[in-house]
Design a protein around this motif. Structure first.
Motif, PDB file in Angstrom:
ATOM      1  N   GLY A   1      -1.318  -8.167  -5.309  1.00  9.63           N
ATOM      2  CA  GLY A   1      -2.317  -7.126  -5.557  1.00  9.63           C
ATOM      3  C   GLY A   1      -3.712  -7.665  -5.354  1.00  9.63           C
ATOM      4  O   GLY A   1      -3.884  -8.821  -4.978  1.00  9.63           O
ATOM      5  N   SER A   2      -4.713  -6.813  -5.595  1.00 11.72           N
ATOM      6  CA  SER A   2      -6.088  -7.253  -5.471  1.00 11.72           C
ATOM      7  C   SER A   2      -6.732  -7.235  -6.847  1.00 11.72           C
ATOM      8  O   SER A   2      -6.590  -6.278  -7.598  1.00 11.72           O
ATOM      9  CB  SER A   2      -6.851  -6.325  -4.529  1.00 11.72           C
ATOM     10  N   ARG A   3      -7.441  -8.322  -7.175  1.00 12.66           N
ATOM     11  CA  ARG A   3      -8.076  -8.382  -8.492  1.00 12.66           C
ATOM     12  C   ARG A   3      -9.119  -7.275  -8.647  1.00 12.66           C
ATOM     13  O   ARG A   3      -9.390  -6.819  -9.742  1.00 12.66           O
ATOM     14  CB  ARG A   3      -8.681  -9.755  -8.756  1.00 12.66           C
TER      15      ARG A   3
ATOM     16  N   GLU B   1      -3.579 -10.716  -9.764  1.00 15.55           N
ATOM     17  CA  GLU B   1      -3.448 -10.329  -8.349  1.00 15.55           C
ATOM     18  C   GLU B   1      -1.997 -10.004  -8.047  1.00 15.55           C
ATOM     19  O   GLU B   1      -1.431 -10.464  -7.053  1.00 15.55           O
ATOM     20  CB  GLU B   1      -3.955 -11.458  -7.441  1.00 15.55           C
ATOM     21  N   PHE B   2      -1.394  -9.254  -8.939  1.00 19.07           N
ATOM     22  CA  PHE B   2       0.012  -8.917  -8.777  1.00 19.07           C
ATOM     23  C   PHE B   2       0.181  -7.445  -9.106  1.00 19.07           C
ATOM     24  O   PHE B   2      -0.174  -7.001 -10.197  1.00 19.07           O
ATOM     25  CB  PHE B   2       0.860  -9.778  -9.721  1.00 19.07           C
ATOM     26  N   ASP B   3       0.680  -6.692  -8.121  1.00 19.35           N
ATOM     27  CA  ASP B   3       0.827  -5.251  -8.306  1.00 19.35           C
ATOM     28  C   ASP B   3       2.145  -4.976  -9.030  1.00 19.35           C
ATOM     29  O   ASP B   3       3.224  -5.177  -8.476  1.00 19.35           O
ATOM     30  CB  ASP B   3       0.818  -4.576  -6.929  1.00 19.35           C
ATOM     31  N   LEU B   4       2.028  -4.552 -10.286  1.00 19.77           N
ATOM     32  CA  LEU B   4       3.232  -4.369 -11.101  1.00 19.77           C
ATOM     33  C   LEU B   4       4.096  -3.220 -10.593  1.00 19.77           C
ATOM     34  O   LEU B   4       5.304  -3.200 -10.822  1.00 19.77           O
ATOM     35  CB  LEU B   4       2.851  -4.143 -12.569  1.00 19.77           C
TER      36      LEU B   4
END
Ligand SMILES: *Cc1c(COP(=O)(O)O)cnc(C)c1O
Length: 467
Positions: A127-129, A118-121
């Motif tokens: 982020g959203s899974r 859940e982390f937008d690189l």
């Protein structure tokens, strides 16, 4: 009797002896003692019940064999691999789809380490899974938007709850499916808070049946794939295009529970042509749901796809959080879906598709190969033959459409079939076959070449003379 009882070694004596064997060094002491006590108690009971027990039977070296066996059985995982000789490819009781090894490598990589779940690189923000696989699902199917939940039952439930709670849902009487494990359309509908309106007859439903049932209370037109049964003879279903245009005319969403759902055409492999997920999307359905671990050959999951506005509504439903998939599922699902980008190799790389598409000549050769090995090793205790049989796709997909196959047929000569089956289930890697006419069938369509040696070893062990 007291004299004999006193000959039974002590737990500590046995423990010391067991620990001489390096195999047992790392097993927790409480498990070792539990195994030892179980065997010693058994001996004690035998003596007390007046069985004929000699001093030799109570020798530590004699007891040690069964103590070790008991400890091994206690120590092994309860959940473990089995050999599927049933010929049912998508076997719900045996774990449905087998996953390819590349997929599992990717799973180890993402789950044995931290990940961008859940982390937008790109932005460094949360982020959203779901976005991890949404693009891929859309790319492969042509849908505008997608969402993945725990399984298809959850997918149907959340879609109905979002689109039709306290409204009426029109379904054909021919499609009120019950699949195994208590999933029934009328029951799921009731739980979603939607009201089922059945139309048509069991064998025939016409467009005018849906039309006549539309009222201001109607919230959804629903089509359900009759996964595990067929209505044949004088029958009629309304096709997707007609249903979609009826929905459009009355501003009602149209949904299809596809059940298995398949991204590739299986008709070249002797199965009836079924619309692929891509074709169903193209027919204009607003919402489509299907399983991740049936014909797709992936992990347990429910894939929901369709028009953006409806999918967004489903995403915002608070139930979504309760049905969310974990990182294992996401990782495996992404890997599997990526394999579908190459329609040439997907049949080789996804085991479910591979088993369906294996040509009969290869299945036959595998059967002959196993039969030859077993002939040699099981000479006097079992007859071995190769027979023509039919395999099933399973998973409630493609009923009444079997696949030609070959089985190695075993008839034990030294024990009953029941006893053999029981012993095969008790193996470290259990072997599950199909009993027919007092014989055991091992269907080679669901058995891989690299499992043949396991079967040989397992059968020799199971058929070995009992002490
Ligand atoms: C299998 C099936 C379901 C349930 O799917 P799961 O992924 O097992 O929850 C629902 N509807 C139909 C028509 C099915 O065939």
């Amino acid at each position: 009797m007291q004299k004999i009882l006193r000959l039974i070694p002590s737990v500590d004596e046995c423990l010391l002896a067991v620990l001489q064997d390096p195999e047992f060094e790392t097993i927790p002491a409480m498990l070792l003692k539990k195994g030892i006590r179980a065997v010693l108690d058994q001996q004690r009971q035998k003596v007390l019940q007046g069985h004929d027990i000699t001093t030799d039977d109570l020798e530590l070296s004699v007891l040690l064999t069964s103590i070790k066996e008991t400890i091994r059985a206690l120590h092994q995982p309860v959940f473990r691999r089995v050999v599927n000789g049933t010929g049912v490819i998508i076997h719900t009781n045996l774990g449905r789809s087998v996953l390819p090894s590349d997929t599992l490598n990717q799973l180890c990589e993402t789950s044995g380490n931290y990940s961008n779940l859940e982390f937008d690189l790109a932005t460094g923000a949360r982020g959203s899974r779901y976005s991890l696989v949404e693009k891929l699902v859309c790319e492969l199917t042509g849908a505008e938007a997608a969402l993945v939940v725990n399984n298809n039952a959850a997918a149907v439930l959340i879609a109905l709850e979002t689109l039709a709670r306290q409204k009426e849902v029109i379904v054909s009487r021919g499609q009120l499916v019950e699949i195994g494990g208590s999933f029934r359309i009328p029951d799921v509908m009731a739980r979603s808070g939607a009201k089922l309106v059945e139309v048509g007859a069991t064998n025939r439903t016409h467009l005018k049946d849906y039309l006549n049932a539309i009222t201001p209370e109607t919230g959804l037109l629903l089509k359900v794939h009759t996964s595990n049964y067929r209505i044949i003879g004088f029958s009629k279903e309304v096709n997707n295009e007609e249903l979609v245009s009826l929905g459009k005319k009355h501003q009602l969403p149209v949904m299809e529970d596809l059940g298995s759902g398949c991204l590739v055409d299986l008709s070249p492999y002797g199965l009836k042509k079924e619309p692929t997920v891509q074709e169903v999307v193209a027919s204009g359905m607003d919402v489509i749901t299907f399983s991740g671990d049936k014909l797709l050959g992936g992990p347990q999951a429910g894939i929901i796809l369709g028009s953006k506005n409806f999918i967004e509504k489903i995403k915002r439903n608070p139930m979504n959080r309760a049905m969310r998939i974990d990182k294992f599922t996401l990782s495996v699902l992404e890997s599997i879906l990526r394999l579908y980008r190459d329609p040439q190799t997907v049949f080789e790389r996804v085991p479910t598709l591979h088993m369906i598409s294996t040509p009969i000549t290869l299945v036959h050769n595998k059967a002959e190969q196993l039969a030859k090995v077993l002939h040699k090793s099981l000479k006097d205790c079992c007859t071995v033959q190769v027979a023509e049989v039919m395999s099933q796709v399973g998973g409630g997909a493609m009923p009444e459409q079997d696949l030609e196959s070959r089985a190695v047929v075993l008839q034990p000569l030294t024990m009953t079939l029941n006893r053999l089956e029981q012993k095969l289930r008790a193996l470290e890697i259990p072997i599950i076959g199909r009993a027919e006419n007092n014989r055991l069938l091992l269907d080679m369509r669901t058995i891989r070449s690299d499992e043949l040696h396991l079967i040989d070893k397992g059968l020799r062990q199971a058929l070995a003379a009992e002490p």
